[in-house]
Design an enzyme around this catalytic site. Structure first.
Site, PDB file in Angstrom:
ATOM      1  N   ASN A   1      44.287  68.241  72.322  1.00 19.70           N
ATOM      2  CA  ASN A   1      43.569  67.568  71.289  1.00 19.70           C
ATOM      3  C   ASN A   1      44.546  68.044  69.775  1.00 19.70           C
ATOM      4  O   ASN A   1      44.442  69.206  69.284  1.00 19.70           O
ATOM      5  CB  ASN A   1      42.293  68.146  71.032  1.00 19.70           C
ATOM      6  CG  ASN A   1      41.471  67.439  69.684  1.00 19.70           C
ATOM      7  OD1 ASN A   1      41.981  66.631  68.997  1.00 19.70           O
ATOM      8  ND2 ASN A   1      40.631  68.266  69.345  1.00 19.70           N
TER       9      ASN A   1
ATOM     10  N   LYS B   1      44.151  66.942  66.943  1.00 15.93           N
ATOM     11  CA  LYS B   1      43.329  67.099  65.739  1.00 15.93           C
ATOM     12  C   LYS B   1      44.127  66.143  64.695  1.00 15.93           C
ATOM     13  O   LYS B   1      44.821  65.390  64.770  1.00 15.93           O
ATOM     14  CB  LYS B   1      43.123  68.336  65.376  1.00 15.93           C
ATOM     15  CG  LYS B   1      42.444  69.235  66.337  1.00 15.93           C
ATOM     16  CD  LYS B   1      41.686  70.398  65.949  1.00 15.93           C
ATOM     17  CE  LYS B   1      41.305  71.388  67.037  1.00 15.93           C
ATOM     18  NZ  LYS B   1      40.438  72.439  66.890  1.00 15.93           N
TER      19      LYS B   1
ATOM     20  N   HIS C   1      33.034  66.124  69.513  1.00 17.54           N
ATOM     21  CA  HIS C   1      33.579  67.276  69.163  1.00 17.54           C
ATOM     22  C   HIS C   1      32.909  68.127  68.066  1.00 17.54           C
ATOM     23  O   HIS C   1      32.602  67.293  67.265  1.00 17.54           O
ATOM     24  CB  HIS C   1      35.277  66.919  68.723  1.00 17.54           C
ATOM     25  CG  HIS C   1      36.122  68.356  68.718  1.00 17.54           C
ATOM     26  ND1 HIS C   1      35.871  69.099  67.475  1.00 17.54           N
ATOM     27  CD2 HIS C   1      36.862  68.878  69.636  1.00 17.54           C
ATOM     28  CE1 HIS C   1      36.930  70.217  67.844  1.00 17.54           C
ATOM     29  NE2 HIS C   1      37.373  69.965  69.060  1.00 17.54           N
TER      30      HIS C   1
ATOM     31  N   GLU D   1      33.881  69.674  65.510  1.00 16.51           N
ATOM     32  CA  GLU D   1      34.084  69.170  64.281  1.00 16.51           C
ATOM     33  C   GLU D   1      33.761  67.883  63.749  1.00 16.51           C
ATOM     34  O   GLU D   1      33.254  67.791  62.520  1.00 16.51           O
ATOM     35  CB  GLU D   1      35.776  69.175  63.989  1.00 16.51           C
ATOM     36  CG  GLU D   1      36.535  70.771  64.197  1.00 16.51           C
ATOM     37  CD  GLU D   1      37.936  70.771  64.789  1.00 16.51           C
ATOM     38  OE1 GLU D   1      38.529  69.680  65.015  1.00 16.51           O
ATOM     39  OE2 GLU D   1      38.208  71.931  65.288  1.00 16.51           O
TER      40      GLU D   1
ATOM     41  N   GLU E   1      32.899  73.576  74.911  1.00 14.70           N
ATOM     42  CA  GLU E   1      33.485  74.439  73.723  1.00 14.70           C
ATOM     43  C   GLU E   1      32.565  74.947  72.844  1.00 14.70           C
ATOM     44  O   GLU E   1      32.102  74.574  71.948  1.00 14.70           O
ATOM     45  CB  GLU E   1      34.244  73.188  73.186  1.00 14.70           C
ATOM     46  CG  GLU E   1      35.181  72.316  73.827  1.00 14.70           C
ATOM     47  CD  GLU E   1      36.270  71.711  72.815  1.00 14.70           C
ATOM     48  OE1 GLU E   1      37.417  72.203  73.215  1.00 14.70           O
ATOM     49  OE2 GLU E   1      36.061  71.215  71.803  1.00 14.70           O
TER      50      GLU E   1
ATOM     51  N   GLY F   1      39.435  77.149  67.569  1.00 10.89           N
ATOM     52  CA  GLY F   1      40.303  77.698  66.659  1.00 10.89           C
ATOM     53  C   GLY F   1      40.364  78.870  65.911  1.00 10.89           C
ATOM     54  O   GLY F   1      40.954  79.309  64.815  1.00 10.89           O
TER      55      GLY F   1
ATOM     56  N   SER G   1      40.125  78.081  71.979  1.00  9.55           N
ATOM     57  CA  SER G   1      41.356  79.096  71.892  1.00  9.55           C
ATOM     58  C   SER G   1      41.966  79.343  73.219  1.00  9.55           C
ATOM     59  O   SER G   1      42.361  80.471  73.574  1.00  9.55           O
ATOM     60  CB  SER G   1      41.017  80.583  71.185  1.00  9.55           C
ATOM     61  OG  SER G   1      40.465  80.421  70.032  1.00  9.55           O
TER      62      SER G   1
ATOM     63  N   GLY H   1      45.140  73.935  69.246  1.00 11.25           N
ATOM     64  CA  GLY H   1      46.280  74.501  68.658  1.00 11.25           C
ATOM     65  C   GLY H   1      47.357  74.811  69.578  1.00 11.25           C
ATOM     66  O   GLY H   1      48.556  74.443  69.261  1.00 11.25           O
TER      67      GLY H   1
END
Ligand code: PEP
Length: 272
Positions: free
Chosen positions: A9, A11, A94, A96, A177, A183, A223, A245
């Protein structure tokens, strides 16, 4: 037998040029790895050029979100019709989207149904926040997120398309998640993730039946790196990873997929 899946992902990172460059850096390394479904989820604007670059490769594309209506006066939104044919997967729910953009379980449920009805495979994200985890509410939160999002999905697929219903297990991926792990560099332990994933599978069995629940892939996200993927991939319950990330670094993402392929491949051989 569930086929492992690793999705990246990206992002809100990478311009179109940067996305193309990143794909070029990881293409060969990913393409030679078998036994794992590999999915890249770049920003919307890069889906078209990347879909051309990835033609003939084993790497699949996913979108990071979509709206549930087919078309109309929804400025700034992307519809399932626009995505179908361009990508195979779509990340929905997600954290976010839930916490920065106010998406509710009910909205996510509409999106899941709209994705399936348009031949897109949802990667449905669920996960508890830190305070919910600390208050011992993980299972309550996850149960609500899973059951509301999937309410009416499956044997009652919109439009009553039985053929689609029978393929439900291939068409849906769930990503566990925990919000506190996304993150932050503080991944869950393999044991924690496996235990919650086992709980999710039981919730799926309650919604449909045990056989269907056993077939649906449930991956871990939060992570994940090249240094800790083995801890997750070595659990039978965990079918791969949704990587944020670390998916922006070609070598690291290839290393995550490579280790997943190796560990899951070894498991398959040893169970024969
Ligand atoms: C994610 O965005 O889904 C995610 C898991 O991010 P990260 O790997 O950076 O924690």
């Amino acid at each position: 037998m569930r086929i492992p899946l690793v999705a990246g992902n990206w992002k809100m990172n990478t311009s179109v040029d940067e996305a193309e460059k990143l794909v070029l850096e990881m293409l060969d390394g990913l393409d030679r790895l078998d036994g794992v479904e590999k999915v890249l989820c770049p920003p919307f604007v890069s889906l078209v050029p990347l879909s051309m670059m990835l033609q003939g490769s084993s790497i699949k594309l996913g979108a990071q979100n979509m709206y549930f209506e087919a078309k109309g006066a929804y400025t700034g939104e992307i519809s399932p019709l626009m995505l179908s044919g361009l990508c195979e997967f779509v990340i929905l729910g997600h954290s976010e989207r839930r916490w920065c953009f106010g998406e509710t379980d009910e909205m996510i449920s509409k999106k899941v149904k709209a994705a399936l009805a348009n031949g897109l495979k949802p990667i449905l994200c669920v996960g508890e926040r830190l305070e919910e985890n600390e208050a011992g509410k993980t299972e309550e939160v996850i149960n609500r997120q899973v059951t509301v999002a999937l309410d009416g999905v499956g044997l009652n697929v919109p439009g009553g398309d039985i053929e689609k219903a029978e393929r439900m297990s291939d068409n849906l991926v769930i990503a566990y998640e925990p919000v506190w792990a996304i993150g932050t560099g503080k991944a869950a332990t393999g044991e924690q993730a496996a235990a919650t994933i086992e709980f999710i599978r039981k919730a799926l069995a309650g919604l449909w039946n045990r056989d269907t629940a056993e077939e649906i892939r449930i991956v871990y996200g939060g992570s994940v790196t090249g240094a800790n993927i083995a801890e997750f991939a070595s659990h039978r319950e965990i079918d791969g990873a949704l990587v944020g990330g670390a998916s922006l670094k070609a070598d690291e993402f290839v290393a995550i997929v490579e280790q997943t392929a190796r560990i899951k491949g070894r498991d398959r051989t040893s169970r024969r």
